[in-house]
Design a protein around this motif. Structure first.
Motif, PDB file in Angstrom:
ATOM      1  N   PHE A 183       0.833  -1.205   0.000  1.00  0.00           N
ATOM      2  CA  PHE A 183       0.000   0.000   0.000  1.00  0.00           C
ATOM      3  C   PHE A 183       0.870   1.259   0.000  1.00  0.00           C
ATOM      4  O   PHE A 183       0.668   2.163  -0.813  1.00  0.00           O
ATOM      5  CB  PHE A 183      -0.912  -0.011   1.239  1.00  0.00           C
ATOM      6  N   LEU A 184       1.873   1.274   0.908  1.00  0.00           N
ATOM      7  CA  LEU A 184       2.766   2.437   0.966  1.00  0.00           C
ATOM      8  C   LEU A 184       3.501   2.622  -0.354  1.00  0.00           C
ATOM      9  O   LEU A 184       3.626   3.745  -0.859  1.00  0.00           O
ATOM     10  CB  LEU A 184       3.783   2.261   2.084  1.00  0.00           C
ATOM     11  N   ALA A 185       3.998   1.533  -0.926  1.00  0.00           N
ATOM     12  CA  ALA A 185       4.768   1.626  -2.165  1.00  0.00           C
ATOM     13  C   ALA A 185       3.898   2.150  -3.300  1.00  0.00           C
ATOM     14  O   ALA A 185       4.367   2.884  -4.173  1.00  0.00           O
ATOM     15  CB  ALA A 185       5.342   0.259  -2.522  1.00  0.00           C
ATOM     16  N   ALA A 186       2.596   1.802  -3.292  1.00  0.00           N
ATOM     17  CA  ALA A 186       1.722   2.230  -4.379  1.00  0.00           C
ATOM     18  C   ALA A 186       1.232   3.660  -4.191  1.00  0.00           C
ATOM     19  O   ALA A 186       1.169   4.430  -5.142  1.00  0.00           O
ATOM     20  CB  ALA A 186       0.529   1.281  -4.482  1.00  0.00           C
ATOM     21  N   MET A 187       0.880   4.039  -2.954  1.00  0.00           N
ATOM     22  CA  MET A 187       0.266   5.331  -2.726  1.00  0.00           C
ATOM     23  C   MET A 187       1.267   6.435  -2.387  1.00  0.00           C
ATOM     24  O   MET A 187       1.093   7.573  -2.778  1.00  0.00           O
ATOM     25  CB  MET A 187      -0.776   5.237  -1.593  1.00  0.00           C
ATOM     26  N   PHE A 188       2.279   6.116  -1.585  1.00  0.00           N
ATOM     27  CA  PHE A 188       3.238   7.142  -1.157  1.00  0.00           C
ATOM     28  C   PHE A 188       4.666   6.685  -1.450  1.00  0.00           C
ATOM     29  O   PHE A 188       5.417   6.376  -0.530  1.00  0.00           O
ATOM     30  CB  PHE A 188       3.099   7.418   0.341  1.00  0.00           C
ATOM     31  N   PRO A 189       5.053   6.643  -2.757  1.00  0.00           N
ATOM     32  CA  PRO A 189       6.384   6.120  -3.089  1.00  0.00           C
ATOM     33  C   PRO A 189       7.541   6.805  -2.358  1.00  0.00           C
ATOM     34  O   PRO A 189       8.459   6.115  -1.913  1.00  0.00           O
ATOM     35  CB  PRO A 189       6.476   6.334  -4.602  1.00  0.00           C
ATOM     36  N   PRO A 190       7.543   8.167  -2.190  1.00  0.00           N
ATOM     37  CA  PRO A 190       8.711   8.758  -1.520  1.00  0.00           C
ATOM     38  C   PRO A 190       8.873   8.283  -0.081  1.00  0.00           C
ATOM     39  O   PRO A 190       9.979   7.998   0.364  1.00  0.00           O
ATOM     40  CB  PRO A 190       8.420  10.276  -1.547  1.00  0.00           C
ATOM     41  N   ILE A 191       7.715   8.165   0.645  1.00  0.00           N
ATOM     42  CA  ILE A 191       7.802   7.722   2.035  1.00  0.00           C
ATOM     43  C   ILE A 191       8.255   6.275   2.093  1.00  0.00           C
ATOM     44  O   ILE A 191       9.114   5.903   2.888  1.00  0.00           O
ATOM     45  CB  ILE A 191       6.436   7.898   2.737  1.00  0.00           C
ATOM     46  N   SER A 192       7.711   5.462   1.183  1.00  0.00           N
ATOM     47  CA  SER A 192       8.100   4.057   1.146  1.00  0.00           C
ATOM     48  C   SER A 192       9.600   3.933   0.916  1.00  0.00           C
ATOM     49  O   SER A 192      10.271   3.106   1.512  1.00  0.00           O
ATOM     50  CB  SER A 192       7.319   3.359   0.052  1.00  0.00           C
TER      51      SER A 192
END
Lengths: 192, 206
Positions: free
Chosen positions: B89-98
């Motif tokens: 989910f993080l990788a798909a929605m918030f790539p910089p944070i991931s």
């Protein structure tokens, strides 16, 4: 040459405990006596080397081959738990002396984040098989070094007059901070 | 059976009395590793909260089916599944944070807080208290990470949430964003919490 670089980098410069904050729980919990720290370090080194040797083929020949690398977390944690269980059973049968020294630490190692971290970093950096095993062993050595140093300092600390609120975890963390500063001195050893 | 009062108590205890990194000293690895800025700390805290909530609900729901000997293994596999979901989910929605959190998201699998709550609370309690327990501990954990991130970002970069608040006169303390700074801030915060709790118990006693 590259293998030596990996060894020095993983054991000293990028020490798992002091730069990646992996394996902090045993680092704080089992470092009160040098003897315990050494045994824990040896047991962890042993498991880490085996983990690298086992998870690399699992990742390369099963997960990548069948195109399911998203299962890697589940696969790695099961592999590590099973591995630790087998090592415990083997040691108990083959050498009661070693079992008495290492036995109680083995179950703890399953939830040591340094072991899972090792498998994840190994995949992330795309090491080959030999490099992975060296990386696993070096990480264990680095962990043992950090544990030994911390236990030595804490044994001396028992004679020191620490303010009451800082006693226990707090002062241990501050010492760990100073050790992390000291370990930054190794950073110039390797370029790139 | 379960009244609202005890549910509120389960929720509240995670916020102060059992606040995870400072009082229970669990989940120290992410507390130290990802708190070089407020936003990373909050993202990590929320990811942990999600996994904790799902794990507590599932463990509580299946607590009568799972045989005692294999329960730890079963919990670990469940937790690993939820972590995979959170990571994707993080990788798909918030790539910089991931990207900033890197391998520390998968490392939630071995975050002792989650296994400790599953083993110590959810497997003995019904679903509602388990949810409250997960929410309390999870929010307490998120707040702790945000505080750590706040202190380290303001001294290390002179900013909060990437907004510069210190003037040009401010010389950033590089040590705060280095690993050593994480250990120092954490150590002093533990001491501070100890100090406040000690004063409180003393006033109660006398």
């Amino acid at each position: 040459m590259k293998l030596i670089l990996i060894f020095i980098s993983a054991s000293l410069i990028n020490n798992f405990v002091l730069t990646y904050f992996l394996g902090i729980c045993p680092f704080l919990g089992v470092s009160n006596k040098t003897e315990n720290a050494l045994n824990m370090g040896l047991a962890t080194t042993f498991v880490m080397t085996l983990t690298a040797a086992v998870t690399w083929p699992i990742y390369t020949y099963i997960l990548v081959k069948f195109n399911v690398p998203f299962l890697s977390y589940v696969a790695f944690i099961i592999a590590i738990a099973a591995l630790v269980q087998f090592v415990e059973m083997y040691i108990r049968k083959s050498s009661p002396t070693i079992y008495r020294a290492m036995g109680i630490y083995l179950p703890l190692i399953t939830t040591n984040c340094a072991v899972l971290g090792l498998a994840l970093f190994m995949v992330l950096r795309e090491y080959n098989y030999i490099e992975s095993i060296i990386f696993g062993f070096a990480t264990g050595v680095g962990f043992t070094i950090a544990m030994l140093m911390m236990s030595g300092i804490r044994e001396e600390l028992e004679f020191a007059d620490v303010p009451e609120v800082f006693q226990g975890v707090s002062i241990t963390l501050i010492i760990a901070g100073m050790m992390a500063l000291a370990f930054m001195g190794f950073a110039g050893l390797i370029r790139g | 059976m379960v009244n609202n009062n005890s549910l509120w108590h389960e929720f509240k205890k995670g916020l102060w009395q059992d606040i995870p990194p400072f009082r229970l000293v669990l989940g120290t690895c992410p507390t130290l590793a990802v708190t070089n800025s407020v936003i990373n700390g909050i993202a990590m805290g929320l990811a942990t909260l999600f996994v904790l909530l799902c794990a507590n609900i599932t463990v509580s729901a299946i607590r009568k089916i799972v045989p005692g000997q294999v329960r730890i293994a079963a919990y670990v596999v469940l937790i690993a599944l939820y972590v995979t979901v959170a990571d994707m989910f993080l990788a798909a929605m918030f790539p910089p944070i991931s990207k900033a959190l890197g391998p520390y998201v998968p490392l939630i699998v071995v975050n002792c807080i989650i296994l400790a709550r599953a083993e110590g609370f959810a497997q003995k309690n019904p679903i509602m208290p388990s949810i409250m327990d997960a929410l309390g501990i999870g929010i307490g954990f998120t707040l702790s990470l945000a505080v750590m991130g706040f202190i380290r970002e303001i001294f290390g970069f002179g900013s909060i949430l990437d907004i510069k608040i210190m003037g040009n006169w401010f010389e950033p303390w590089i040590v705060m964003i280095l690993p050593a700074g994480a250990f120092f801030v954490f150590g002093f915060l533990v001491a501070l919490v100890n100090y406040i709790l000690r004063r409180k118990t003393e006033t109660v006693c006398h």
